[in-house]
Scaffold this active site. Structure first.
Site, PDB file in Angstrom:
ATOM      1  N   ARG A  15       0.838  -1.199   0.000  1.00 18.95           N
ATOM      2  CA  ARG A  15       0.000   0.000   0.000  1.00 18.95           C
ATOM      3  C   ARG A  15       0.875   1.252   0.000  1.00 18.95           C
ATOM      4  NH1 ARG A  15      -3.623  -1.432   5.168  1.00 18.95           N
ATOM      5  NH2 ARG A  15      -1.635  -2.374   5.751  1.00 18.95           N
ATOM      6  N   LYS A  75       1.536   2.169   7.305  1.00 15.28           N
ATOM      7  CA  LYS A  75       1.913   1.420   8.493  1.00 15.28           C
ATOM      8  C   LYS A  75       2.894   2.203   9.351  1.00 15.28           C
ATOM      9  CE  LYS A  75       0.764  -2.035   9.580  1.00 15.28           C
ATOM     10  NZ  LYS A  75      -0.403  -2.283  10.481  1.00 15.28           N
ATOM     11  N   TYR A  94      -1.140   4.583  10.672  1.00 18.13           N
ATOM     12  CA  TYR A  94      -1.484   3.594  11.696  1.00 18.13           C
ATOM     13  C   TYR A  94      -0.260   3.384  12.580  1.00 18.13           C
ATOM     14  CZ  TYR A  94      -5.617   2.251   8.974  1.00 18.13           C
ATOM     15  OH  TYR A  94      -6.823   2.249   8.303  1.00 18.13           O
ATOM     16  N   HIS A  96      -0.708   1.697  16.280  1.00 20.62           N
ATOM     17  CA  HIS A  96      -0.949   0.553  17.179  1.00 20.62           C
ATOM     18  C   HIS A  96       0.124   0.489  18.272  1.00 20.62           C
ATOM     19  CE1 HIS A  96      -4.066  -0.861  14.452  1.00 20.62           C
ATOM     20  NE2 HIS A  96      -3.214  -0.769  13.450  1.00 20.62           N
ATOM     21  N   GLU A 118      -5.904   4.840  13.843  1.00 18.00           N
ATOM     22  CA  GLU A 118      -6.808   3.897  14.496  1.00 18.00           C
ATOM     23  C   GLU A 118      -7.513   4.447  15.722  1.00 18.00           C
ATOM     24  OE1 GLU A 118      -2.771   3.085  16.424  1.00 18.00           O
ATOM     25  OE2 GLU A 118      -3.508   3.513  14.402  1.00 18.00           O
ATOM     26  N   LEU A 240     -11.716  -5.628  19.287  1.00 16.06           N
ATOM     27  CA  LEU A 240     -10.965  -4.359  19.327  1.00 16.06           C
ATOM     28  C   LEU A 240     -11.371  -3.518  20.518  1.00 16.06           C
ATOM     29  CD1 LEU A 240      -9.088  -2.226  17.898  1.00 16.06           C
ATOM     30  CD2 LEU A 240     -11.193  -1.319  16.897  1.00 16.06           C
ATOM     31  N   VAL A 267      -7.285 -11.471  13.358  1.00 15.27           N
ATOM     32  CA  VAL A 267      -7.205 -10.135  12.765  1.00 15.27           C
ATOM     33  C   VAL A 267      -6.805  -9.104  13.820  1.00 15.27           C
ATOM     34  CG1 VAL A 267      -8.436  -8.431  11.360  1.00 15.27           C
ATOM     35  CG2 VAL A 267      -9.007 -10.846  11.145  1.00 15.27           C
ATOM     36  N   ALA A 268      -7.031  -9.404  15.079  1.00 11.34           N
ATOM     37  CA  ALA A 268      -6.696  -8.477  16.169  1.00 11.34           C
ATOM     38  C   ALA A 268      -5.201  -8.417  16.458  1.00 11.34           C
ATOM     39  CB  ALA A 268      -7.451  -8.881  17.439  1.00 11.34           C
ATOM     40  N   ASP A 270      -2.826  -6.855  15.154  1.00  5.30           N
ATOM     41  CA  ASP A 270      -2.281  -5.496  15.158  1.00  5.30           C
ATOM     42  C   ASP A 270      -2.263  -4.902  16.564  1.00  5.30           C
ATOM     43  OD1 ASP A 270      -1.390  -4.709  12.597  1.00  5.30           O
ATOM     44  OD2 ASP A 270      -3.434  -4.512  11.884  1.00  5.30           O
ATOM     45  N   ASN A 300      -0.611  -7.113   8.681  1.00  3.51           N
ATOM     46  CA  ASN A 300      -1.065  -6.124   7.693  1.00  3.51           C
ATOM     47  C   ASN A 300      -1.824  -6.840   6.576  1.00  3.51           C
ATOM     48  OD1 ASN A 300       1.429  -7.280   6.883  1.00  3.51           O
ATOM     49  ND2 ASN A 300       1.838  -5.600   5.481  1.00  3.51           N
TER      50      ASN A 300
END
Length: 368
Positions: A15, A75, A94, A96, A118, A240, A267-268, A270, A300
């Protein structure tokens, strides 16, 4: 304002922080934009498209960081980038932070201002800069889960939707937010037998109203999750807590209840992951096995579909980027309390409570 868009260097991250169309808008507002050479290539955007949009191309990531007052990324900076971040520089990406102490300490040391996509809050609530990537990640989680259920990939060899005369696979989605709803929708569309859990009864009522008939709702508790695990073929972890570490809702002992060859897509990850056995993986080495259960914990996931992801992300971030560039971050945050919620670090101080609590650091509420 002078804006820099570096090339992402995280493993298989294709990306880019802004599309040529987004760059054109920034330049139309009177700002100067520098894009690192080939930054958009992985998403399908050439240097020539950025030049046509009015940007200048710089040869290296060092040049891009050195000239920019604001860095727009996808990222979080990784270790080779830490030394490039300057005191007083604004980073919009992002982060995190609550899942990465090394990154947190590096950004504190840099003296930069870090605004995290986020934790930005929308006018009607919600997390508008997280939603588009959560939509992608939720849908991708089923695509990847179905892939790793295949026997050659280490799974038990089940087809998600089954066929006439053969039952479909069972999918358990833990968490009914944006990721969970998109995962459930995709799994249901493939014909799977889907159960989605959450602790919010209004959320469960809404899901029950809008989802297809092969999606069932279940109140999220340890007891209920344990009852589901022995027959679950694919578990999607989609929990989340904004800006904070994800709770470990699935313990190592609970993993042992699952059948060999079943799959977990966390998926959590991150935010540290919601399964006790999860640790971050990469697109080039995406899985590992614990107690016979395949774990996919790529940090990612949307980076695997960069064209779609970059367009979706720019659609969401551009209004905020324009606001920051037009007014400067302090004035922009004064006029937009939701944007102010995104400010996690300022000049060596943690200004987001959950990050301070995660690493036992002093918390300094944001003052404008």
């Amino acid at each position: 304002m002078i804006i820099g868009i570096p090339k992402e260097i995280k493993n298989n991250e294709n990306r880019v922080g802004m599309t040529p169309a987004g760059v054109h808008e920034l330049i139309h507002h009177g700002h100067t934009v520098y894009v690192q050479h080939t930054a958009g290539e992985g998403s399908g955007f050439s240097d020539e498209e950025y030049i046509k949009a009015g940007a200048s191309i710089l040869p290296t990531i060092e040049d891009t960081y050195a000239i920019a007052e604001m860095i727009i990324k996808v990222k979080e900076p990784i270790e080779p980038e830490y030394k490039l971040v300057k005191k007083g520089q604004l980073l919009f990406t992002y982060f995190h932070f609550a899942s990465d102490r090394e990154l947190t300490m590096a950004m504190l040391e840099s003296g930069a201002t870090c605004i995290a996509y986020e934790t930005v809050v929308g006018p009607q609530g919600g997390l508008p800069l997280l939603i588009p990537m959560s939509e992608v990640a939720g849908r991708m989680s089923i695509q990847e889960g179905a892939r790793f259920l295949e026997k050659p990939q280490g799974g038990c060899g089940k087809l998600l939707g089954g066929v006439p005369g053969v039952k479909p696979a069972k999918v358990l989605v833990v968490g009914g937010g944006v990721v969970g709803r998109n995962a459930a929708l995709m799994a249901a569309g493939l014909g799977a037998d889907v159960t989605i859990t959450d602790i919010s009864l209004p959320t469960l009522r809404h899901i029950a109203e809008v989802m297809p008939g092969n999606v069932k709702t279940l109140y999220s508790s340890r007891h209920n999750i344990e009852l589901e695990l022995p027959t679950t073929d694919l578990l999607i972890g989609s929990v989340l807590i904004p800006g904070a570490k994800a709770p470990k809702l699935v313990t190592a002992d609970m993993i042992k209840m699952m059948r060999k060859g079943s799959v977990i897509v966390d998926v959590a990850i991150d935010q540290g992951g919601c399964c006790e056995t999860s640790h971050a993986t990469t697109h080039s080495d995406p899985i590992y096995t614990v107690d016979g259960v395949v774990h996919y914990a790529v940090a990612n996931i949307p980076g695997a579909v960069p064209y779609t992801s970059t367009l979706a992300l720019t659609n969401a971030t551009l209004p905020y980027a324009l606001n920051l560039a037009d007014k400067g971050w302090k004035e922009a945050c004064k006029g937009n309390p939701g944007l102010a919620e995104g400010v996690n670090i300022v000049d060596g101080e943690v200004t987001f409570k959950a990050v301070a609590e995660a690493w036992d650091l002093p918390y300094h509420p944001l003052t404008l």
